[in-house]
Motif scaffolding. Sequence first.
Motif, PDB file in Angstrom:
ATOM      1  N   ALA A 129       8.777 -15.442   7.056  1.00 23.81           N
ATOM      2  CA  ALA A 129       9.479 -16.724   6.975  1.00 23.81           C
ATOM      3  C   ALA A 129      10.808 -16.591   6.235  1.00 23.81           C
ATOM      4  O   ALA A 129      11.135 -17.381   5.344  1.00 23.81           O
ATOM      5  CB  ALA A 129       8.596 -17.787   6.328  1.00 23.81           C
ATOM      6  N   ASN A 130      11.560 -15.565   6.606  1.00 24.84           N
ATOM      7  CA  ASN A 130      12.890 -15.288   6.042  1.00 24.84           C
ATOM      8  C   ASN A 130      12.863 -14.826   4.586  1.00 24.84           C
ATOM      9  O   ASN A 130      13.914 -14.708   3.960  1.00 24.84           O
ATOM     10  CB  ASN A 130      13.813 -16.509   6.164  1.00 24.84           C
ATOM     11  N   ARG A 131      11.683 -14.575   4.039  1.00 21.42           N
ATOM     12  CA  ARG A 131      11.567 -14.152   2.651  1.00 21.42           C
ATOM     13  C   ARG A 131      11.119 -12.687   2.594  1.00 21.42           C
ATOM     14  O   ARG A 131      10.004 -12.348   2.966  1.00 21.42           O
ATOM     15  CB  ARG A 131      10.548 -15.023   1.921  1.00 21.42           C
ATOM     16  N   PRO A 132      11.995 -11.770   2.113  1.00 21.76           N
ATOM     17  CA  PRO A 132      11.573 -10.376   1.927  1.00 21.76           C
ATOM     18  C   PRO A 132      10.539 -10.270   0.813  1.00 21.76           C
ATOM     19  O   PRO A 132      10.716 -10.820  -0.277  1.00 21.76           O
ATOM     20  CB  PRO A 132      12.876  -9.665   1.551  1.00 21.76           C
ATOM     21  N   LEU A 133       9.446  -9.570   1.102  1.00 21.93           N
ATOM     22  CA  LEU A 133       8.357  -9.420   0.142  1.00 21.93           C
ATOM     23  C   LEU A 133       8.119  -7.946  -0.177  1.00 21.93           C
ATOM     24  O   LEU A 133       8.312  -7.077   0.680  1.00 21.93           O
ATOM     25  CB  LEU A 133       7.062 -10.007   0.701  1.00 21.93           C
ATOM     26  N   ALA A 134       7.679  -7.696  -1.399  1.00 20.25           N
ATOM     27  CA  ALA A 134       7.158  -6.391  -1.793  1.00 20.25           C
ATOM     28  C   ALA A 134       5.659  -6.565  -2.004  1.00 20.25           C
ATOM     29  O   ALA A 134       5.230  -7.335  -2.873  1.00 20.25           O
ATOM     30  CB  ALA A 134       7.830  -5.894  -3.066  1.00 20.25           C
ATOM     31  N   LEU A 135       4.872  -5.871  -1.190  1.00 19.39           N
ATOM     32  CA  LEU A 135       3.418  -5.983  -1.238  1.00 19.39           C
ATOM     33  C   LEU A 135       2.831  -4.701  -1.823  1.00 19.39           C
ATOM     34  O   LEU A 135       3.262  -3.597  -1.469  1.00 19.39           O
ATOM     35  CB  LEU A 135       2.849  -6.217   0.161  1.00 19.39           C
ATOM     36  N   TYR A 136       1.839  -4.840  -2.689  1.00 20.78           N
ATOM     37  CA  TYR A 136       1.167  -3.667  -3.233  1.00 20.78           C
ATOM     38  C   TYR A 136      -0.169  -4.091  -3.824  1.00 20.78           C
ATOM     39  O   TYR A 136      -0.498  -5.280  -3.878  1.00 20.78           O
ATOM     40  CB  TYR A 136       2.030  -2.964  -4.276  1.00 20.78           C
ATOM     41  N   ARG A 137      -0.957  -3.103  -4.269  1.00 18.87           N
ATOM     42  CA  ARG A 137      -2.225  -3.373  -4.918  1.00 18.87           C
ATOM     43  C   ARG A 137      -2.184  -2.907  -6.373  1.00 18.87           C
ATOM     44  O   ARG A 137      -1.612  -1.852  -6.681  1.00 18.87           O
ATOM     45  CB  ARG A 137      -3.386  -2.673  -4.198  1.00 18.87           C
TER      46      ARG A 137
END
Length: 364
Positions: A41-49
């Motif tokens: 949704a136009n939002r860059p995310l950084a995903l991790y655990r």
Amino acid sequence: MTATGSKASTTNKTLGHPLNAWYVAAWDHEVTRQPLSRKIANRPLALYRTEDGRAVALADACWHRLAPLSMGKLVGREGIQCPYHGIVYNSAGRCVSMPAQETINPSATVPSFPVVERHRYVWVWLGDPALADPDQVPDMHQMDHPDWAGDGLTISLNCNYQLVLDNLMDLTHEEFIHTSSIGMDNMSAVGFDVSHEENTVTLSRWMRNIDPPPFYLKNMRDKFPGFEGKVDRWQIIRFESPSTLCIDVGVAKAGTGAPEGDRSQGVNLYVMNTISPETDRTCHYFWGFMRNYRLESQLITTQIRQSIDHVFGEDQVVLEAQQVAIDANPDYEFYNLNIDAGGMWVRRLIERQLEAEGRLVATV
């Protein structure tokens, strides 16, 4: 509303995306101790655990100079370090370490978004966090229920997510696009029923005493070796706003009671689809294809996944060409046929969500 040739319920060919909603950001196996970059949704995310396995979604831009955190590394039990100057953030997005100084600027934070893991997916909420109710995650329980087996993939599409919803709500296109697999003649002439509630739309279609399309004939023979003859076929599409569709499909030996509820002489499958907007003109299409027979067979799982991947590849060609045509004709308005009744209700529900957020604007 379903009159042939009527104008669309909105002059927009595609709609924006509500933010107060759960969107899939990734398959659960994609989110690891190596940061993952994904735009939703136009939002860059950084995903991790974190070290204890909890999924985290932070804005993918450091407070200091906006360097992508996804290019950094994980430190400690739950921290992520900016690759540019070494600033470290915890899973809540608060800075816990700055280089060359002991005093941490109290404004040094990055947005952290609510995350829920369910049905083999990592879901993220980009709107008001106070409204992020995990019970609102769409029901896709077949994805990880022991009575069902299957697998899926992700397709990166160069089109607005609404075009995929249109495609899945009107399966009559199978008659023309998927002639070698799941399509059948005269599907567009078969009647259907549409119902809707506050947040859902359901479209049901039954095709009685027909020749099974190639894909379904193979699946019938997987369960009933040597099967020949006519079948009753069903498509029951359930949309949950703003972007999830679970499609109950299958065929059974004609006249054995499938329309009345006895599917024992057939094969029942679920097409699980959830489409996450990436930008106004691109999206992530997460899909799975589940079955409730021959659960032990990895061969059948792989064969179905490959077959459906081919089918969706045919859709991708058309949908991306459609987006190109939309961009080339910005003043043209959509028209609707009777077959668009379900899709029109989908658009109406999304419009209501956007209106509630004050965000009903054109994206073309």
